[in-house]
Design an enzyme around this catalytic site. Structure first.
Site, PDB file in Angstrom:
ATOM      1  N   ASP A 194       0.826  -1.207   0.000  1.00 11.21           N
ATOM      2  CA  ASP A 194       0.000   0.000   0.000  1.00 11.21           C
ATOM      3  C   ASP A 194       0.868   1.267   0.000  1.00 11.21           C
ATOM      4  O   ASP A 194       1.990   1.278   0.509  1.00 11.21           O
ATOM      5  CB  ASP A 194      -0.886  -0.028   1.253  1.00 11.21           C
ATOM      6  CG  ASP A 194      -1.883   1.097   1.300  1.00 11.21           C
ATOM      7  OD1 ASP A 194      -2.879   1.026   0.561  1.00 11.21           O
ATOM      8  OD2 ASP A 194      -1.680   2.054   2.067  1.00 11.21           O
TER       9      ASP A 194
ATOM     10  N   GLU B 255       0.758  -0.235  -4.909  1.00 12.51           N
ATOM     11  CA  GLU B 255      -0.218   0.819  -5.134  1.00 12.51           C
ATOM     12  C   GLU B 255       0.526   2.126  -5.411  1.00 12.51           C
ATOM     13  O   GLU B 255       1.068   2.750  -4.504  1.00 12.51           O
ATOM     14  CB  GLU B 255      -1.134   0.988  -3.921  1.00 12.51           C
ATOM     15  CG  GLU B 255      -2.225   2.012  -4.191  1.00 12.51           C
ATOM     16  CD  GLU B 255      -2.782   2.651  -2.937  1.00 12.51           C
ATOM     17  OE1 GLU B 255      -3.940   3.093  -2.979  1.00 12.51           O
ATOM     18  OE2 GLU B 255      -2.063   2.732  -1.923  1.00 12.51           O
TER      19      GLU B 255
END
Length: 424
Positions: free
Chosen positions: A148, A181
């Site tokens: 992330d 991401e």
């Protein structure tokens, strides 16, 4: 729940997923679909076992607005940077500051996103702690990671952490599936663009999802960008991880969601059929506003997934069309795109060599069209319609097939699903 109990539960979940024959792999909220080479043999679901992909957050910890507290595993923390269970002290974090602009990479890398304490990933100690965390997950049986908020860390830091993971685990870096991401935005600093992180692994290609929404909401082949050319000017296929929606974009109306009905199902079918990137099928729960949680969830727990009717869980991976298209994707394997045909608007069809073929009708009326395919003559199951071959397709000796495709639906078939193989 204690740390030990959490570890035992994670291990049970991973064991259950990996040992049961499924057609997709499971992560926290995404079904990673690994590519398998298909063949002409009878379809065997046991060939497609689950790969557990863990969703990891390594850039930051808790928000500075929370003076102190205790995590669900009983571990204490505060907003000064003391996390004794993790082994972090205030010196492991960047000095408090807020991101003042995304045009300045140093601000994005070293300041707090949404007020969350920002780890200093250039620190050898932080890298050591994080790499141990990844190795522990690998030891549990995880096959790879979705990382992330990667653009909030310098590319060299992320690469260094993965190298440590490979060294400590005795694996090659290439053997650890790793997608990141990195939301590309040309208005942001050049240093935080997705291309800078490709040495470490794949990147989530958000533009693909945005384009799917535009195309399936308008015209597949009649606009300025045909869906056939959807990879144009975005990340190369081998480095792209793609999705129709995820847990962030579904809430901000940037992508299609389960609320879009037929268009959402067709977009998932296209993603699984078209040879671009590594597809991820999102499976979550229904929502009513930006902050909706799972049905029955509390501040410290989320109940087990319930895929029964009206449960509040979408369970996309269990939909017959999605399940059928995962098998289609696996059988198509690395076969190239072939036999593209469209009506210049919302009816498209294409094959993957002599292995698989699909026709997609994104219009509002049923269409009957004869398409040319590269598949051998014979009877095939429509895997988009059902798993029991109640829908079938006949391919003639010249490779042509006349298909009746309902509005907002598709017909999909491949060489490993025939009336004969389904009966076995």
């Amino acid at each position: 729940m204690t740390m030990g109990a959490i570890a035992r539960r994670i291990t049970r979940v991973i064991t259950a997923v990996v040992c049961v024959a499924v057609s997709v792999g499971v992560s926290v909220a995404t079904l990673h679909v690994p590519t398998r080479e298909g063949g002409g043999e009878r379809f065997n679901p046991a060939r497609y076992r689950g790969d557990v992909i863990a969703d990891t957050v390594i850039n930051h910890t808790t928000g500075v607005d929370k003076t102190q507290g205790t995590g669900t595993a009983g571990s204490p923390y505060d907003n000064k940077g003391d996390f004794p269970e993790a082994g972090y002290t205030p010196s492991d974090f960047h000095a408090p500051c807020s991101i003042w602009t995304y045009r300045d990479a140093e601000s994005v890398w070293n300041c707090q996103v949404s007020g969350l304490q920002d780890l200093d990933t250039s620190s050898p100690h932080v890298r050591d702690v994080l790499s141990d965390y990844f190795v522990k997950l690998l030891d549990y049986g995880v096959a790879g990671f979705r990382v992330d908020a990667v653009k909030h860390m310098p590319p060299e830091d992320v690469l260094a952490i993965k190298k440590l993971v490979a060294k400590k685990s005795g694996r090659s870096m290439n053997d650890i599936w790793w997608t990141q991401e990195v939301i590309g935005d040309n208005a942001e600093a050049a240093e935080i663009q997705p291309r800078n992180y490709l040495k470490t692994g794949q990147v989530n290609e958000f533009q693909y999802a945005y384009r799917l929404k535009s195309l399936f909401s308008n015209s597949l082949a009649g606009g300025s960008l045909s869906i056939k050319d959807i990879p144009q000017n975005i990340t190369d296929s081998g480095k792209a991880s793609v999705f129709v929606t995820n847990w962030d974009t579904e809430r901000n109306n940037m992508t299609l969601t389960y609320k879009d009905g037929d268009a959402y199902q067709l977009a998932n079918a296209f993603m699984l059929a078209y040879p671009y990137g590594t597809p991820n099928v999102f499976s979550g729960y229904e929502f009513h506003d930006t902050d909706s949680g799972a049905s029955g969830a509390t501040a410290t727990s989320v109940p087990d997934i319930d895929c029964s009717k009206d449960s509040g869980w979408s369970c996309t991976e269990r939909w017959p069309d999605v399940h059928g298209m995962v098998g289609w994707h696996n059988v198509a394997g690395d076969a190239p795109l072939s036999d593209w045909q469209d009506d210049g608007d919302n009816m498209i069809a294409f094959g993957r060599g002599g292995r698989a073929f699909i026709a997609i009708n994104n219009s509002v009326r049923t269409r009957t069209v004869t398409y040319h395919t590269a598949l051998p003559a014979g009877e095939y199951c429509d895997v988009y319609a059902s798993a029991d071959c109640s829908g079938s397709v006949h391919v003639r000796f010249d490779g042509d097939a006349t298909l009746t495709v309902p509005a907002g639906s598709a017909v999909a078939f491949h060489i490993a699903a025939t009336p004969y193989t389904v009966r076995q």
